[in-house]
Design a protein around this motif. Structure first.
Motif, PDB file in Angstrom:
ATOM      1  N   ASP A   5       0.832  -1.125  -0.112  1.00 23.18           N
ATOM      2  CA  ASP A   5      -0.019  -0.081   0.047  1.00 23.18           C
ATOM      3  C   ASP A   5       0.963   1.243   0.011  1.00 23.18           C
ATOM      4  OD1 ASP A   5      -2.415  -1.615   0.123  1.00 23.18           O
ATOM      5  OD2 ASP A   5      -2.214  -1.603   2.275  1.00 23.18           O
ATOM      6  N   SER A   6       1.996   1.158  -0.661  1.00 19.96           N
ATOM      7  CA  SER A   6       3.016   2.317  -0.439  1.00 19.96           C
ATOM      8  C   SER A   6       2.735   3.166  -1.727  1.00 19.96           C
ATOM      9  CB  SER A   6       4.303   1.771  -0.556  1.00 19.96           C
ATOM     10  OG  SER A   6       5.210   2.861  -0.530  1.00 19.96           O
ATOM     11  N   GLU A   7       2.477   4.488  -1.463  1.00 24.64           N
ATOM     12  CA  GLU A   7       2.248   5.455  -2.343  1.00 24.64           C
ATOM     13  C   GLU A   7       3.592   5.794  -3.074  1.00 24.64           C
ATOM     14  OE1 GLU A   7       0.818  10.153  -2.747  1.00 24.64           O
ATOM     15  OE2 GLU A   7       1.147   9.480  -0.676  1.00 24.64           O
ATOM     16  N   GLU A   8       4.704   5.972  -2.584  1.00 28.63           N
ATOM     17  CA  GLU A   8       5.852   6.261  -3.137  1.00 28.63           C
ATOM     18  C   GLU A   8       6.349   5.049  -4.062  1.00 28.63           C
ATOM     19  OE1 GLU A   8       7.462   9.056  -2.482  1.00 28.63           O
ATOM     20  OE2 GLU A   8       6.289   9.742  -1.268  1.00 28.63           O
ATOM     21  N   ILE A   9       6.066   3.883  -3.831  1.00 28.21           N
ATOM     22  CA  ILE A   9       6.560   2.822  -4.819  1.00 28.21           C
ATOM     23  C   ILE A   9       5.343   3.015  -5.830  1.00 28.21           C
ATOM     24  CG2 ILE A   9       6.876   0.418  -4.975  1.00 28.21           C
ATOM     25  CD1 ILE A   9       7.459   0.329  -2.044  1.00 28.21           C
ATOM     26  N   TRP A  10       4.189   3.498  -5.693  1.00 23.71           N
ATOM     27  CA  TRP A  10       3.498   3.263  -6.877  1.00 23.71           C
ATOM     28  C   TRP A  10       3.882   4.532  -7.869  1.00 23.71           C
ATOM     29  CZ3 TRP A  10       0.248  -0.109  -8.692  1.00 23.71           C
ATOM     30  CH2 TRP A  10      -0.361  -0.725  -7.975  1.00 23.71           C
ATOM     31  N   LEU A  11       4.368   5.668  -7.325  1.00 23.78           N
ATOM     32  CA  LEU A  11       4.725   6.757  -7.851  1.00 23.78           C
ATOM     33  C   LEU A  11       6.069   6.539  -8.720  1.00 23.78           C
ATOM     34  CD1 LEU A  11       3.565   9.590  -5.664  1.00 23.78           C
ATOM     35  CD2 LEU A  11       2.455   8.826  -7.510  1.00 23.78           C
ATOM     36  N   ALA A  12       7.030   5.841  -7.894  1.00 20.97           N
ATOM     37  CA  ALA A  12       8.167   5.542  -8.500  1.00 20.97           C
ATOM     38  C   ALA A  12       8.298   4.468  -9.803  1.00 20.97           C
ATOM     39  CB  ALA A  12       9.250   4.763  -7.438  1.00 20.97           C
ATOM     40  N   ALA A  13       7.280   3.506  -9.592  1.00 18.44           N
ATOM     41  CA  ALA A  13       7.204   2.796 -10.905  1.00 18.44           C
ATOM     42  C   ALA A  13       6.340   3.337 -11.908  1.00 18.44           C
ATOM     43  CB  ALA A  13       6.369   1.595 -10.165  1.00 18.44           C
ATOM     44  N   PHE A  14       5.586   4.266 -11.589  1.00 15.74           N
ATOM     45  CA  PHE A  14       5.003   5.103 -12.694  1.00 15.74           C
ATOM     46  C   PHE A  14       6.324   6.152 -13.244  1.00 15.74           C
ATOM     47  CE2 PHE A  14       3.984   9.777 -13.446  1.00 15.74           C
ATOM     48  CZ  PHE A  14       3.102   9.458 -14.537  1.00 15.74           C
ATOM     49  N   LYS A  15       6.949   6.770 -12.550  1.00 14.71           N
ATOM     50  CA  LYS A  15       8.036   7.368 -13.192  1.00 14.71           C
ATOM     51  C   LYS A  15       8.942   6.521 -13.825  1.00 14.71           C
ATOM     52  CE  LYS A  15      11.705  10.960 -11.753  1.00 14.71           C
ATOM     53  NZ  LYS A  15      12.337  11.578 -10.463  1.00 14.71           N
ATOM     54  N   LEU A  16       9.246   5.527 -13.432  1.00 14.11           N
ATOM     55  CA  LEU A  16      10.271   4.758 -14.205  1.00 14.11           C
ATOM     56  C   LEU A  16       9.543   4.357 -15.751  1.00 14.11           C
ATOM     57  CD1 LEU A  16      12.795   2.821 -14.399  1.00 14.11           C
ATOM     58  CD2 LEU A  16      11.200   1.061 -13.382  1.00 14.11           C
ATOM     59  N   GLU A  17       8.560   4.115 -15.717  1.00 13.74           N
ATOM     60  CA  GLU A  17       7.799   3.610 -16.823  1.00 13.74           C
ATOM     61  C   GLU A  17       7.263   5.082 -17.956  1.00 13.74           C
ATOM     62  OE1 GLU A  17       7.680   0.841 -17.687  1.00 13.74           O
ATOM     63  OE2 GLU A  17       7.741  -0.168 -16.035  1.00 13.74           O
ATOM     64  N   PHE A  18       7.029   6.166 -17.221  1.00 17.80           N
ATOM     65  CA  PHE A  18       6.772   7.468 -18.020  1.00 17.80           C
ATOM     66  C   PHE A  18       7.965   8.097 -18.386  1.00 17.80           C
ATOM     67  CE2 PHE A  18       5.579  11.921 -18.292  1.00 17.80           C
ATOM     68  CZ  PHE A  18       4.708  11.998 -18.807  1.00 17.80           C
ATOM     69  N   GLU A  19       9.099   8.021 -17.800  1.00 18.30           N
ATOM     70  CA  GLU A  19      10.266   8.673 -18.379  1.00 18.30           C
ATOM     71  C   GLU A  19      11.144   7.759 -19.407  1.00 18.30           C
ATOM     72  OE1 GLU A  19      12.873  10.394 -15.814  1.00 18.30           O
ATOM     73  OE2 GLU A  19      11.279  11.696 -14.566  1.00 18.30           O
ATOM     74  N   ASN A  20      10.654   6.533 -19.450  1.00 18.30           N
ATOM     75  CA  ASN A  20      11.258   5.952 -20.377  1.00 18.30           C
ATOM     76  C   ASN A  20      10.317   5.507 -21.713  1.00 18.30           C
ATOM     77  OD1 ASN A  20      13.887   4.390 -19.370  1.00 18.30           O
ATOM     78  ND2 ASN A  20      12.620   4.534 -17.539  1.00 18.30           N
ATOM     79  N   ASN A  21       9.431   6.485 -21.718  1.00 14.07           N
ATOM     80  CA  ASN A  21       8.440   6.572 -22.898  1.00 14.07           C
ATOM     81  C   ASN A  21       7.705   5.337 -23.131  1.00 14.07           C
ATOM     82  OD1 ASN A  21       9.244   9.291 -23.910  1.00 14.07           O
ATOM     83  ND2 ASN A  21      11.178   8.140 -24.922  1.00 14.07           N
ATOM     84  N   GLU A  22       7.384   4.688 -21.799  1.00 13.80           N
ATOM     85  CA  GLU A  22       6.388   3.523 -21.711  1.00 13.80           C
ATOM     86  C   GLU A  22       5.281   4.311 -21.140  1.00 13.80           C
ATOM     87  OE1 GLU A  22       6.768   0.606 -22.870  1.00 13.80           O
ATOM     88  OE2 GLU A  22       9.110   0.734 -23.204  1.00 13.80           O
ATOM     89  N   VAL A  23       4.713   4.987 -21.914  1.00 14.32           N
ATOM     90  CA  VAL A  23       3.299   5.408 -21.450  1.00 14.32           C
ATOM     91  C   VAL A  23       2.229   4.808 -21.412  1.00 14.32           C
ATOM     92  CG1 VAL A  23       1.739   7.376 -21.831  1.00 14.32           C
ATOM     93  CG2 VAL A  23       4.009   7.663 -22.700  1.00 14.32           C
ATOM     94  N   PRO A  24       1.716   3.832 -22.273  1.00 11.86           N
ATOM     95  CA  PRO A  24       0.797   2.912 -22.025  1.00 11.86           C
ATOM     96  C   PRO A  24       1.044   1.980 -20.592  1.00 11.86           C
ATOM     97  CG  PRO A  24       1.395   2.736 -24.345  1.00 11.86           C
ATOM     98  CD  PRO A  24       2.477   3.651 -23.397  1.00 11.86           C
ATOM     99  N   ARG A  25       2.179   1.668 -20.208  1.00  8.88           N
ATOM    100  CA  ARG A  25       2.442   0.686 -19.247  1.00  8.88           C
ATOM    101  C   ARG A  25       2.201   1.696 -17.922  1.00  8.88           C
ATOM    102  NH1 ARG A  25       7.359  -3.556 -19.583  1.00  8.88           N
ATOM    103  NH2 ARG A  25       6.532  -3.702 -17.707  1.00  8.88           N
ATOM    104  N   ALA A  26       2.550   2.819 -18.177  1.00  8.69           N
ATOM    105  CA  ALA A  26       2.488   3.770 -16.898  1.00  8.69           C
ATOM    106  C   ALA A  26       0.928   3.889 -16.842  1.00  8.69           C
ATOM    107  CB  ALA A  26       3.291   5.146 -17.271  1.00  8.69           C
ATOM    108  N   LYS A  27       0.287   4.138 -17.738  1.00 12.72           N
ATOM    109  CA  LYS A  27      -1.147   4.259 -17.581  1.00 12.72           C
ATOM    110  C   LYS A  27      -1.982   3.248 -17.139  1.00 12.72           C
ATOM    111  CE  LYS A  27      -5.523   5.273 -20.410  1.00 12.72           C
ATOM    112  NZ  LYS A  27      -6.188   5.692 -21.849  1.00 12.72           N
ATOM    113  N   GLN A  28      -1.479   1.896 -17.530  1.00 11.10           N
ATOM    114  CA  GLN A  28      -1.962   0.608 -17.000  1.00 11.10           C
ATOM    115  C   GLN A  28      -1.844   0.656 -15.508  1.00 11.10           C
ATOM    116  OE1 GLN A  28      -0.468  -2.799 -19.105  1.00 11.10           O
ATOM    117  NE2 GLN A  28      -1.973  -4.154 -17.937  1.00 11.10           N
TER     118      GLN A  28
END
Length: 958
Positions: free
Chosen positions: A628-651
């Motif tokens: 239930d960690s917010e920081e880990i959710w957001l870190a995973a999103f940042k990893l996908e988003f900044e590597n141009n993996e926008v669909p994975r970040a959205k999912q």
């Protein structure tokens, strides 16, 4: 029943004198002091009313009682001249009272009470007094303070203007004194001429002739003597000249040095020398065996220039004080000025008198010109003084390595207590012989820790790393066994020296053995981490010592997250990537719920190693440990988003919103950012609307929704969003600023002004709102209103760096220096003020000053991206490619996230996937464009400087 023993009263005999034949009236004789009638017969005595007097005060010396009324019913006048501040008047009920011990004790108690009450009120009284003084100084400033700004303007006055100021004349209307002159009589002139006449010749018969060598002097013309001196001086100067006209062989530097070495003796100096000579002569005559007196008078004669007299005195001193080293050394120095051989001869006599003098033998060796002769003298000295360490060291320095071994072997036999000689011998020997030497040294000096440490370093130098820790442990036990007080700080100093010498294993062994030595368990954690931080602050930092201290701390406190973070930061700054991964992997093993450690591991894997898949694996493990960690959710999103993996970040964010991540507002905000990236305005709006319903006090939802409506040209909708946001987030300064900018862009400057004023009422002393109001007036062309707003802002926020830097920029060019000085006095550590001062130096082409102030600004706050961009532009103009690359790397490491232009560029959807270096260049380009529009020609001027201007222009355009 026995009766009480009789009381013996001492009888004091009063001395009574009477005339002969006259009877003594004993009733008139006063009783002796302390006499009690009947006490000798056993009477105990009693007190009656007559003894203590009436209850009311009796009559005074005048017959009337104090306070008695006269015939008219009035109280008699009291003599106020006899009034005392402490005792009062000598009238009244207490006129005849006695000041006894009880009264004194009561007064002391009341004084203590008064002092205590005064202490309670002192702080309040001093504060009130200070405020009154400050208010008085503000209302009545000094003349110097009133004209301070006018004095500063004098610095801008040109030299021509200074010269144009007319000279003040004498325009007084007072009556001037008239001076009158009378002619001088001829008799007075002739008398003065006669007095100034000088004798040109000397009569040889007048008794002034000086016989020399049996003949009389024939020189009688003083004028000829003066001309002769001039001729001799001219010949000397001609001899110094070259054959080439206009050139000279006189060295200017050497000539000046000679002039400095000359002692110019005035009359006062000569008188002082004479007094000192008399004093010192009395000293040596009174005590002819006092060596310092002889040395002092010899040096006095040397100072006076009488070298012959000085040598004569020293010769006598050698006879009077043959056992004084100082006398022989001074005599040798004086004679060595004539020739080295004379100095040697003096020292030869000296060592014959004092054969055990190390100083004399050392001076004799120093007078020798070659090493062979010096070594011969030192060897002869060692035959007489074999226990002198300084002689052994001086001799060893003159020989080669093989002879040094032999001499050191002999030296340690003669001086077995000198550890330096043992260690020097061990360094010259082979591995096996060095171990033998150190064993002998350990037996000779069992309490010396440096011998054990040298043995440990010897093992490490020969590859026996396993023996290092054992030797150090044995050393600690052995030193404790012989009663040595082991100091923890001293051993940590040994570890630091071992690290500096390139002995990491010895350093680690020393630290690990001594780290917990005699430290209380309650203070152990703070002591270990504090020492590690302290050694990292050294210059250069002691990385190995700090690393070992953290390692020891983690062995004791494995579940302490902050120690793991500090150890990981150490490895990130000074270690290799593998060491960082190992530390973080071990850290999450013992602290699985520490989100920061998981995020540090994933970021290091991604940023440093470039392993995106490995970072995903670390985050998956983090999800399992912290579901239930917010920081880990957001870190995973940042990893996908900044590597141009926008669909994975959205999912990923959709999963978070459907699960436990729905309780975090930033998850909804990042979901809206993804939709904005994909261009889905309707999805973005719906997510933001849902976010405002779930989290009505989260200000960023209203900001993003309002900006969305502004991009879609829905001014009314944006206005409504901002109005709704201000109802829920009245303390949000960005909301007030965005709402005012919306009204300004719509042409409603007055409404924008009113909205900013309303925001200041809701949020007093807000520098951001004041700055927005000032810039609103500037954009509207109201320069006077902008200056008035800035003046009010500085009254409300006198130490605001944003406002002070804006006041410097708005000031006229000549007044900017004074404004900068005033701003630094108010807030010398603000990064905005420091950057503005650096910008002023940049405009004035003071390159080094500007670079220094940029560095100070970013040291104060490295998170301001606008300052990094300004420094980068400065280095593009004046720096080298190396400095430009250094600034770029420092900016990337600092990860800036603040700044007006930086946030506008970094949060632009077009730059969402740009790296920090690209954002830095874009911010620099935008800053340059803004300054060019404002009339600043620094970028155009740099193209005329040559050098790297073209490269800088290409970097600015890239």
């Amino acid at each position: 029943m026995s009766s009480a023993p009789p009381v013996r009263v001492p009888i004091v005999k009063a001395k009574v004198e009477a005339a002969p034949g006259q009877r003594i009236d004993w009733n008139a004789v006063p009783a002796p002091s302390g006499y009690v009638p009947g006490l000798g017969r056993g009477a105990t005595g009693f007190t009656t009313r007559s003894d203590i007097g009436p209850a009311r005060p009796g009559a005074g010396p005048g017959g009337d009682a104090p306070g008695k009324h006269d015939d008219g019913g009035q109280e008699q006048d009291v003599d106020n001249n006899k009034f005392d501040e402490f005792m009062g008047n000598d009238a009244g009920a207490f006129a005849g009272g006695v000041y006894d011990q009880d009264d004194r004790e009561a007064d002391e108690i009341w004084d203590a009470v008064d002092q205590f009450m005064d202490e309670r009120r002192r702080e309040r009284r001093e504060k009130r007094l200070k405020e009154e003084i400050e208010r008085y100084r503000a209302e009545n400033p000094k003349i110097t303070e009133q004209f301070a700004d006018l004095k500063r303007k004098l610095a801008d006055v040109a030299p021509e203007e200074w010269e144009g100021i007319p000279e003040i004349g004498d325009y007084t209307i007072k009556r001037k004194r008239q001076q009158s002159f009378a002619p001088v009589p001829d008799t007075l002139l002739s008398k003065a001429a006669a007095e100034k006449q000088t004798m040109k010749s000397i009569d040889p018969m007048a008794g002034l002739a000086t016989p020399m060598g049996g003949t009389h002097s024939t020189i009688s013309d003083l004028t000829a003597i003066g001309e002769g001196r001039g001729t001799v001086l001219g010949l000397k100067l001609d001899r110094m000249a070259d054959s080439v006209t206009g050139q000279t062989v006189v060295d200017p530097k050497g000539y000046l040095t000679d002039l400095k070495s000359m002692t110019l003796k005035s009359d006062a100096d000569i008188a002082d020398i004479k007094k000192a000579r008399l004093l010192l002569k009395s000293v040596i005559q009174t005590n002819p065996h006092h060596a310092p007196g002889w040395v002092a008078i010899a040096r006095l004669e040397e100072l006076a220039g009488n070298l012959g007299e000085a040598r004569k005195l020293l010769q006598e001193a050698c006879e009077r004080c043959p056992k004084s080293e100082d006398v022989w050394l001074e005599t040798s120095r004086m004679y060595a000025k004539q020739s080295r051989d004379n100095g040697k001869a003096v020292l030869a006599r000296g060592v014959s008198q004092i054969p055990d003098s190390v100083r004399l033998w050392t001076a004799a060796a120093a007078l020798e010109s070659d090493k062979v002769a010096q070594l011969r003298v030192l060897k002869k000295a060692l035959e007489r003084i074999p226990y002198s360490v300084s002689l052994w060291k001086a001799a060893i320095e003159l020989v080669d390595e093989d002879d040094a071994k032999v001499m050191l072997d002999r030296a340690v036999e003669c001086c077995p207590n000198q550890v330096d000689l043992w260690l020097a011998l061990a360094k010259l020997e082979t591995y096996d012989n060095a171990k033998k030497v150190l064993n002998r040294a350990r037996k000779a000096l069992p309490a010396e820790a440096s011998i054990w440490i040298t043995a440990a370093q010897l093992e490490e130098a020969n590859g026996n790393n396993d023996m290092v820790r054992k030797i150090v442990e044995r050393a600690l036990k052995a030193l404790e066994g012989v009663g040595v007080v082991v100091s923890r700080d001293t051993w940590l100093g040994y570890a630091e020296q071992a690290e500096r010498a390139g002995m990491p294993h010895c350093c680690r062994a020393l630290v690990s053995v001594i780290a917990c030595y005699h430290i209380d368990e309650l203070d152990l954690e703070a002591t270990l981490t504090g020492d590690a931080e302290e050694y990292l602050k050294r210059s250069p930092p002691c990385v190995e010592v700090a690393r070992t201290l953290y390692s020891v701390a983690l062995e004791r406190f494995k579940a302490k997250e902050h120690i793991w973070r500090a150890a990981a930061q150490l490895e990130m700054q000074h270690g290799a990537a593998a060491q960082v991964e190992e530390v973080l992997k071990t850290a999450v093993k013992y602290c699985p719920t520490a989100e920061v450690l998981w995020l540090m591991g994933a970021k290091h894997k991604w940023r440093v190693g470039g392993d995106v898949e490995g970072a995903r694996g670390i985050l998956r493990e983090a999800f399992e440990a912290n579901p239930d960690s917010e920081e880990i959710w957001l870190a995973a999103f940042k990893l996908e988003f900044e590597n141009n993996e926008v669909p994975r970040a959205k999912q990923l964010l959709a999963r978070a919103r459907a699960g436990s991540g729905a309780q975090y507002p930033r998850v909804w905000m990042k979901s809206a950012i993804v939709e904005r990236e994909l261009g889905n305005a309707s999805e973005e709006r719906s997510l933001l609307e849902e976010g405002t319903k779930r989290f009505p006090t989260f200000e960023k939802f209203y900001l993003m929704l309002g900006q969305l409506e502004e991009r879609l040209r829905n001014v009314e909708a944006a206005r409504a969003v901002y109005r709704r946001g201000l109802l829920h987030c009245m303390a949000s300064l960005p909301l007030w600023v965005c709402a005012a900018r919306l009204e300004e862009s719509a042409g409603n400057v007055a409404k924008a002004r009113a909205m900013l004023e309303q925001g200041r009422l809701k949020n007093p002393k807000s520098e951001e709102l004041w700055l927005a109001a000032v810039r609103t007036e500037k954009r509207a062309g109201n320069e006077k209103a902008a200056e008035a707003s800035l003046a009010k802002a500085l009254q409300d926020c006198p130490t605001s760096g944003l406002l002070l830097s804006e006041s410097i920029r708005m000031a006229p060019r000549p007044a900017q220096k004074a404004k900068s000085s005033d701003a630094l006095k108010k807030n010398a550590a603000d990064p905005y003020i420091l950057a503005t001062v650096a910008d002023l130096f940049w405009r004035n082409r003071k390159v080094e000053n500007a670079r220094s102030w940029f560095k100070r600004s970013l040291t104060s706050d490295p998170k301001v991206g606008d300052h990094w961009a300004a420094w980068y532009r400065f280095e593009l103009q004046f720096g080298t490619p190396e400095t430009q690359a250094s600034i770029m790397q420092q900016c990337i490491d600092s990860e800036p996230n603040r700044g007006e232009v930086w946030n506008r560029v970094a949060k632009n959807p077009k730059n969402a996937h740009d790296k920090p270096e690209a954002v830095l260049k874009k911010v620099a380009v935008e800053q340059a464009a803004a300054e060019k529009a404002a009339g600043d020609l620094r970028l155009e001027l740099k193209e005329g400087l040559g050098g790297s201007s073209n490269g800088a222009g290409e970097a600015m355009e890239s």
